[in-house]
Scaffold this active site. Structure first.
Site, PDB file in Angstrom:
ATOM      1  N   LYS A 157      31.357  11.809  -4.318  1.00 42.92           N
ATOM      2  CA  LYS A 157      30.025  11.514  -4.828  1.00 42.92           C
ATOM      3  C   LYS A 157      28.980  12.225  -3.982  1.00 42.92           C
ATOM      4  O   LYS A 157      29.010  12.158  -2.744  1.00 42.92           O
ATOM      5  CB  LYS A 157      29.769  10.002  -4.793  1.00 42.92           C
ATOM      6  CG  LYS A 157      30.588   9.225  -5.823  1.00 42.92           C
ATOM      7  CD  LYS A 157      30.077   9.452  -7.236  1.00 42.92           C
ATOM      8  CE  LYS A 157      30.691   8.454  -8.211  1.00 42.92           C
ATOM      9  NZ  LYS A 157      30.227   8.698  -9.590  1.00 42.92           N
ATOM     10  N   ASP A 192      30.507  14.743  -8.004  1.00 48.69           N
ATOM     11  CA  ASP A 192      29.653  14.081  -8.993  1.00 48.69           C
ATOM     12  C   ASP A 192      28.299  13.787  -8.359  1.00 48.69           C
ATOM     13  O   ASP A 192      28.214  13.008  -7.410  1.00 48.69           O
ATOM     14  CB  ASP A 192      30.323  12.775  -9.450  1.00 48.69           C
ATOM     15  CG  ASP A 192      29.553  12.082 -10.570  1.00 48.69           C
ATOM     16  OD1 ASP A 192      28.474  12.579 -10.952  1.00 48.69           O
ATOM     17  OD2 ASP A 192      30.037  11.044 -11.067  1.00 48.69           O
ATOM     18  N   GLU A 227      29.993  17.318 -11.697  1.00 41.38           N
ATOM     19  CA  GLU A 227      29.645  16.343 -12.724  1.00 41.38           C
ATOM     20  C   GLU A 227      28.172  15.962 -12.664  1.00 41.38           C
ATOM     21  O   GLU A 227      27.646  15.679 -11.588  1.00 41.38           O
ATOM     22  CB  GLU A 227      30.539  15.110 -12.505  1.00 41.38           C
ATOM     23  CG  GLU A 227      30.370  14.029 -13.553  1.00 41.38           C
ATOM     24  CD  GLU A 227      31.435  12.938 -13.402  1.00 41.38           C
ATOM     25  OE1 GLU A 227      32.484  13.167 -12.757  1.00 41.38           O
ATOM     26  OE2 GLU A 227      31.209  11.852 -13.947  1.00 41.38           O
ATOM     27  N   ASP A 229      28.371  13.543 -17.885  1.00 40.07           N
ATOM     28  CA  ASP A 229      28.761  12.138 -17.937  1.00 40.07           C
ATOM     29  C   ASP A 229      27.607  11.342 -18.549  1.00 40.07           C
ATOM     30  O   ASP A 229      27.629  11.016 -19.747  1.00 40.07           O
ATOM     31  CB  ASP A 229      29.118  11.657 -16.517  1.00 40.07           C
ATOM     32  CG  ASP A 229      29.458  10.184 -16.449  1.00 40.07           C
ATOM     33  OD1 ASP A 229      29.490   9.522 -17.505  1.00 40.07           O
ATOM     34  OD2 ASP A 229      29.693   9.664 -15.335  1.00 40.07           O
ATOM     35  N   LYS A 266      33.615   7.578 -21.250  1.00 45.60           N
ATOM     36  CA  LYS A 266      33.887   6.256 -20.689  1.00 45.60           C
ATOM     37  C   LYS A 266      33.783   5.233 -21.812  1.00 45.60           C
ATOM     38  O   LYS A 266      32.821   5.262 -22.585  1.00 45.60           O
ATOM     39  CB  LYS A 266      32.869   5.908 -19.599  1.00 45.60           C
ATOM     40  CG  LYS A 266      32.966   6.793 -18.376  1.00 45.60           C
ATOM     41  CD  LYS A 266      31.880   6.459 -17.368  1.00 45.60           C
ATOM     42  CE  LYS A 266      32.026   7.351 -16.145  1.00 45.60           C
ATOM     43  NZ  LYS A 266      30.856   7.244 -15.268  1.00 45.60           N
TER      44      LYS A 266
HETATM   45 MG   LIG Z   1      29.966  10.294 -13.216  1.00 43.18          MG
END
Ligand SMILES: [Mg+2]
Length: 365
Positions: free
Chosen positions: A160, A188, A214, A239, A263
């Site tokens: 992240k 991400d 991402e 995303d 998702k």
């Molecule tokens: Mg993400």
């Protein structure tokens, strides 16, 4: 087969360590487990993991949606997806709550036909390799955790980012040095960069053999994302920009995505997720299945989704692995793979559900 009862349970589970991303930090997961019973005694499960920052819902609005939709579902036959899907739609509904009900109904369909859910969804494969996510932390802590994960057998690490140029570049460099050249690394930014920062960071981290970047920019900045995609040596994955098939079409028209992260909590369940995977496939765009902070029910649904569809080639299904307690005891991790249970439906039964950590908050019949 028709629905005779819908119950909702609240779960509150501590994380093994605090998890921070560019949009906030949490130490505890709070969400809902849905249980739907049919007149002939079948039971289906679903899960709602609300998120103000990404889905625009929270525990309160998700429960309101569950209340409203549960009433609509009493008496319906789950086997006719095309007949009930519109019942789960409506203005301002919580998408995680819709996902929970859609997953539970899908569990029932597959149980009714006596097949594991992934076979019903297309039976593309029997396992999928997952990454393991490292939240935002110091480069030293991130590299220590990365080395530990690699030792455990994970071969893909998601890092992240999104908290500043120097720190982000340093985190990536430290993680790469800690795991060596063989481990795949994805990053991400969770919308944490502006265009120039993204361009500079991507140029720098490309040296460390990064598989995917991402959501580098704000979810609505499709123009910026398209421009970045043209310049970036690393593939761009969307995303937060893509919740539904309509969003996917828009992103594809804008030429803003190399990969799409699907998702179930964003799409409102499995069937919309299938539409996204198909739309993306038609545009030659591979997909990832990701997760919010779901425990085992949502994660197992994600595993079935990934294994059902050939265009879902990447997986980030790790949220349950970060929790101190388990809603369902089922063996779905064969490091580094996630494997769907082989029993019908989602593949677990009532005895495997840990009701001790669940508090009933709603019953509709
Ligand atoms: Mg993400």
């Amino acid at each position: 087969m028709y629905v005779s009862k819908v119950e909702v349970f609240k779960a509150r589970i501590k994380l093994r360590r605090p998890f921070r991303i560019a949009l906030g930090e949490h130490t505890v997961v709070e969400d809902y487990i849905v249980r739907i019973e049919t007149k002939d005694g079948l039971v289906g499960y679903g899960e709602a993991s609300p998120s103000k920052a990404i889905l625009g819902d929270d525990l309160t609005s998700a429960l309101e949606t569950l209340k409203l939709l549960a009433k609509r579902l009493i008496g319906i036959d789950p086997t006719g997806y095309e007949r009930w899907r519109d019942l789960l739609r409506g203005k301002d509904l919580s998408s995680s709550a819709r996902a929970a009900l859609d997953i539970a109904l899908s569990d029932l369909i597959a149980k009714h036909y006596g097949v594991p859910l992934y076979k019903l969804l297309g039976d593309a494969k029997t396992k999928i390799e997952t990454d393991y996510t490292i939240g935002i932390k110091s480069p030293e802590e991130a590299s220590k955790e990365a080395a530990e994960l690699a030792r455990k057998g994970f071969r893909i690490i998601k890092v992240k980012l999104g908290e500043g140029k120097e720190a982000d570049i340093q985190r990536v460099r430290s993680v790469r040095e800690a795991v060596g050249p063989k481990v795949r690394i994805r990053v991400d930014a969770n919308q944490g960069w502006d265009f120039e920062t993204a361009r500079e960071i991507i140029r720098e981290i490309a040296k460390y053999d990064i598989e995917l970047v991402e959501q580098p920019l704000k979810h609505y900045d499709l123009k910026g994302l398209a421009k970045l995609k043209r310049l970036s040596p690393i593939p761009i994955m969307l995303d937060e920009s893509v919740h539904t098939a309509e969003d996917a079409i828009y992103a594809i028209r804008m030429d803003a995505a190399d990969v799409i992260n699907i998702k179930l909590m964003k799409s409102g369940g499995l069937w919309e997720a299938v539409r996204i995977a198909h739309v993306a496939e038609a545009a030659d765009i591979p997909c990832m299945v990701g997760c919010m902070s779901e425990a085992e029910v949502g994660i197992i649904a994600g595993i079935h989704f990934a294994c059902g569809l050939s265009n879902v080639v990447f997986a980030d299904l790790d949220a349950d692995l970060m929790m101190t307690e388990h809603v369902v005891s089922a063996n779905t991790l064969d490091v580094p793979y996630r494997v769907p249970p082989s029993e019908p439906g989602l593949g677990f039964n009532e005895d495997q559900v840990n009701y001790d950590i669940l508090e009933k908050v709603l019953e509709v019949k």
